[in-house]
Design a protein around this motif. Structure first.
Motif, PDB file in Angstrom:
ATOM      1  N   THR A  41     -56.010  -2.280  27.434  1.00 43.26           N
ATOM      2  CA  THR A  41     -56.957  -1.818  28.464  1.00 43.26           C
ATOM      3  C   THR A  41     -58.271  -2.570  28.285  1.00 43.26           C
ATOM      4  OG1 THR A  41     -57.902  -0.082  27.071  1.00 43.26           O
ATOM      5  CG2 THR A  41     -55.982   0.533  28.421  1.00 43.26           C
ATOM      6  N   LYS A  42     -59.073  -2.526  29.314  1.00 41.29           N
ATOM      7  CA  LYS A  42     -60.399  -3.134  29.219  1.00 41.29           C
ATOM      8  C   LYS A  42     -61.225  -2.425  28.141  1.00 41.29           C
ATOM      9  CE  LYS A  42     -64.297  -4.621  31.983  1.00 41.29           C
ATOM     10  NZ  LYS A  42     -64.831  -4.706  33.343  1.00 41.29           N
ATOM     11  N   GLU A  43     -61.044  -1.119  28.029  1.00 44.29           N
ATOM     12  CA  GLU A  43     -61.756  -0.360  27.008  1.00 44.29           C
ATOM     13  C   GLU A  43     -61.360  -0.829  25.606  1.00 44.29           C
ATOM     14  OE1 GLU A  43     -60.172   1.090  29.662  1.00 44.29           O
ATOM     15  OE2 GLU A  43     -62.033   1.475  30.761  1.00 44.29           O
ATOM     16  N   ALA A  44     -60.080  -1.135  25.411  1.00 45.03           N
ATOM     17  CA  ALA A  44     -59.626  -1.640  24.102  1.00 45.03           C
ATOM     18  C   ALA A  44     -60.291  -2.978  23.795  1.00 45.03           C
ATOM     19  CB  ALA A  44     -58.101  -1.776  24.082  1.00 45.03           C
ATOM     20  N   LEU A  45     -60.465  -3.812  24.809  1.00 45.80           N
ATOM     21  CA  LEU A  45     -61.153  -5.093  24.629  1.00 45.80           C
ATOM     22  C   LEU A  45     -62.623  -4.864  24.283  1.00 45.80           C
ATOM     23  CD1 LEU A  45     -61.244  -8.187  24.761  1.00 45.80           C
ATOM     24  CD2 LEU A  45     -61.552  -7.993  27.248  1.00 45.80           C
ATOM     25  N   LEU A  46     -63.299  -3.986  25.014  1.00 42.40           N
ATOM     26  CA  LEU A  46     -64.699  -3.676  24.725  1.00 42.40           C
ATOM     27  C   LEU A  46     -64.860  -3.118  23.309  1.00 42.40           C
ATOM     28  CD1 LEU A  46     -65.780  -2.025  28.092  1.00 42.40           C
ATOM     29  CD2 LEU A  46     -66.761  -4.084  27.108  1.00 42.40           C
ATOM     30  N   GLN A  67     -75.862  -1.182  24.178  1.00 43.03           N
ATOM     31  CA  GLN A  67     -75.943   0.101  24.882  1.00 43.03           C
ATOM     32  C   GLN A  67     -75.022   0.121  26.102  1.00 43.03           C
ATOM     33  OE1 GLN A  67     -80.156   0.509  25.486  1.00 43.03           O
ATOM     34  NE2 GLN A  67     -80.401   1.664  23.600  1.00 43.03           N
ATOM     35  N   GLU A  68     -74.937  -1.001  26.798  1.00 40.48           N
ATOM     36  CA  GLU A  68     -74.050  -1.066  27.962  1.00 40.48           C
ATOM     37  C   GLU A  68     -72.592  -0.923  27.532  1.00 40.48           C
ATOM     38  OE1 GLU A  68     -73.154  -3.832  31.879  1.00 40.48           O
ATOM     39  OE2 GLU A  68     -74.376  -4.657  30.261  1.00 40.48           O
ATOM     40  N   PHE A  69     -72.220  -1.569  26.420  1.00 37.71           N
ATOM     41  CA  PHE A  69     -70.859  -1.453  25.885  1.00 37.71           C
ATOM     42  C   PHE A  69     -70.572   0.007  25.531  1.00 37.71           C
ATOM     43  CE2 PHE A  69     -71.374  -5.885  25.517  1.00 37.71           C
ATOM     44  CZ  PHE A  69     -70.212  -6.506  25.099  1.00 37.71           C
ATOM     45  N   THR A  70     -71.492   0.610  24.804  1.00 37.65           N
ATOM     46  CA  THR A  70     -71.309   1.986  24.350  1.00 37.65           C
ATOM     47  C   THR A  70     -71.169   2.932  25.528  1.00 37.65           C
ATOM     48  OG1 THR A  70     -72.599   1.481  22.377  1.00 37.65           O
ATOM     49  CG2 THR A  70     -72.315   3.800  22.902  1.00 37.65           C
ATOM     50  N   ARG A  71     -72.012   2.757  26.514  1.00 38.56           N
ATOM     51  CA  ARG A  71     -71.971   3.605  27.709  1.00 38.56           C
ATOM     52  C   ARG A  71     -70.635   3.455  28.445  1.00 38.56           C
ATOM     53  NH1 ARG A  71     -76.857   2.776  28.823  1.00 38.56           N
ATOM     54  NH2 ARG A  71     -76.566   0.823  29.901  1.00 38.56           N
ATOM     55  N   GLU A  78     -67.952   6.438  28.958  1.00 41.56           N
ATOM     56  CA  GLU A  78     -67.535   6.842  30.310  1.00 41.56           C
ATOM     57  C   GLU A  78     -66.029   6.778  30.474  1.00 41.56           C
ATOM     58  OE1 GLU A  78     -69.807   4.344  32.938  1.00 41.56           O
ATOM     59  OE2 GLU A  78     -71.666   5.435  32.532  1.00 41.56           O
ATOM     60  N   ALA A  79     -65.372   5.912  29.700  1.00 36.69           N
ATOM     61  CA  ALA A  79     -63.911   5.808  29.766  1.00 36.69           C
ATOM     62  C   ALA A  79     -63.229   6.818  28.845  1.00 36.69           C
ATOM     63  CB  ALA A  79     -63.481   4.393  29.383  1.00 36.69           C
ATOM     64  N   GLY A  80     -64.033   7.641  28.163  1.00 31.88           N
ATOM     65  CA  GLY A  80     -63.467   8.666  27.304  1.00 31.88           C
ATOM     66  C   GLY A  80     -63.176   8.209  25.882  1.00 31.88           C
ATOM     67  N   VAL A  81     -63.674   7.036  25.494  1.00 34.77           N
ATOM     68  CA  VAL A  81     -63.454   6.532  24.139  1.00 34.77           C
ATOM     69  C   VAL A  81     -64.489   7.159  23.211  1.00 34.77           C
ATOM     70  CG1 VAL A  81     -63.483   4.460  22.677  1.00 34.77           C
ATOM     71  CG2 VAL A  81     -62.502   4.356  24.983  1.00 34.77           C
ATOM     72  N   ASP A  82     -64.041   7.674  22.064  1.00 39.21           N
ATOM     73  CA  ASP A  82     -64.945   8.210  21.055  1.00 39.21           C
ATOM     74  C   ASP A  82     -65.537   7.036  20.292  1.00 39.21           C
ATOM     75  OD1 ASP A  82     -66.265   9.378  18.936  1.00 39.21           O
ATOM     76  OD2 ASP A  82     -64.608  10.712  18.383  1.00 39.21           O
ATOM     77  N   VAL A  83     -66.698   6.590  20.733  1.00 39.28           N
ATOM     78  CA  VAL A  83     -67.322   5.376  20.199  1.00 39.28           C
ATOM     79  C   VAL A  83     -67.612   5.529  18.708  1.00 39.28           C
ATOM     80  CG1 VAL A  83     -69.297   3.815  20.394  1.00 39.28           C
ATOM     81  CG2 VAL A  83     -68.286   4.804  22.451  1.00 39.28           C
ATOM     82  N   HIS A  84     -68.112   6.679  18.306  1.00 39.40           N
ATOM     83  CA  HIS A  84     -68.454   6.872  16.890  1.00 39.40           C
ATOM     84  C   HIS A  84     -67.215   6.770  16.011  1.00 39.40           C
ATOM     85  CE1 HIS A  84     -72.620   7.617  17.698  1.00 39.40           C
ATOM     86  NE2 HIS A  84     -72.298   8.488  18.621  1.00 39.40           N
TER      87      HIS A  84
END
Length: 190
Positions: free
Chosen positions: A57-62, A105-109, A113-119
């Motif tokens: 997914t794009k989120e996995a790439l980010l 910050q843009e990456f984190t946001r 928003e995609a539901g990824v637990d960034v921490h």
């Protein structure tokens, strides 16, 4: 993790993955996280299927881009600590972390928003970075280059704040330098 994901990548697959991360980092930092994955694949010289084999997914790439950035910063921090006088290493690292945080910050946001637990995603690489910063801070304080009362939480807050401030001044490098001058003067003992 399944067995397939634990096997080391073939040399060509590893090169493709590294190239995709290099290109994605550059494109997302310069143009923002809204760039379609197809453009990332095209810019990396691979097919979109290759991109999705590595990053479903794009989120996995980010997420992979953010983890890699933190790991790269942590490695560079260790190099600075090993090869430079502690005070200089601290201030060089501070500048490097701020400069490398562009777009974070843009990456984190986007991930949130995609539901990824960034921490959770960045926990291991974040702990490594905190450990390296703590070591660098302690060494700089031992040689009297940094105020002794500064703790790691304050240092991290300053890094985040200065990163945010300097992002507002991308068109004015002299103003960015003035911010570094003011902050560095405040970090030095009086």
């Amino acid at each position: 993790m399944d067995e397939a994901s634990e096997r080391p990548l073939r040399a060509d697959a590893a090169r493709n993955r590294a190239r995709l991360l290099d290109v994605a980092t550059e494109v997302f930092t310069v143009r923002g996280v809204g760039v379609p994955t197809e453009e990332i694949a095209r810019a990396a010289g691979v097919g979109v299927g290759t991109l999705f084999r590595h990053f479903p997914t794009k989120e996995a790439l980010l997420e992979a881009v953010m983890v890699r950035r933190l790991e790269t910063i942590a490695a560079r921090t260790a190099e600075l600590a090993a090869g430079t006088e502690p005070g200089q290493a601290f201030f060089d690292c501070f500048r490097m972390v701020v400069e490398q945080s562009a777009g974070k910050q843009e990456f984190t946001r986007a991930l949130a928003e995609a539901g990824v637990d960034v921490h959770a995603s960045l926990h291991r690489s974040g702990e490594l970075m905190r450990s390296r910063l703590s070591t660098l801070l302690a060494a700089a304080q031992r040689v009297g280059a940094v105020r002794p009362e500064l703790g790691l939480p304050e240092l991290i807050a300053l890094l985040v704040g200065v990163g945010t401030a300097t992002e507002q001044l991308t068109a004015d490098p002299q103003a960015r330098e003035r911010i570094f001058d003011v902050v560095f003067a405040g970090l030095r003992p009086h």
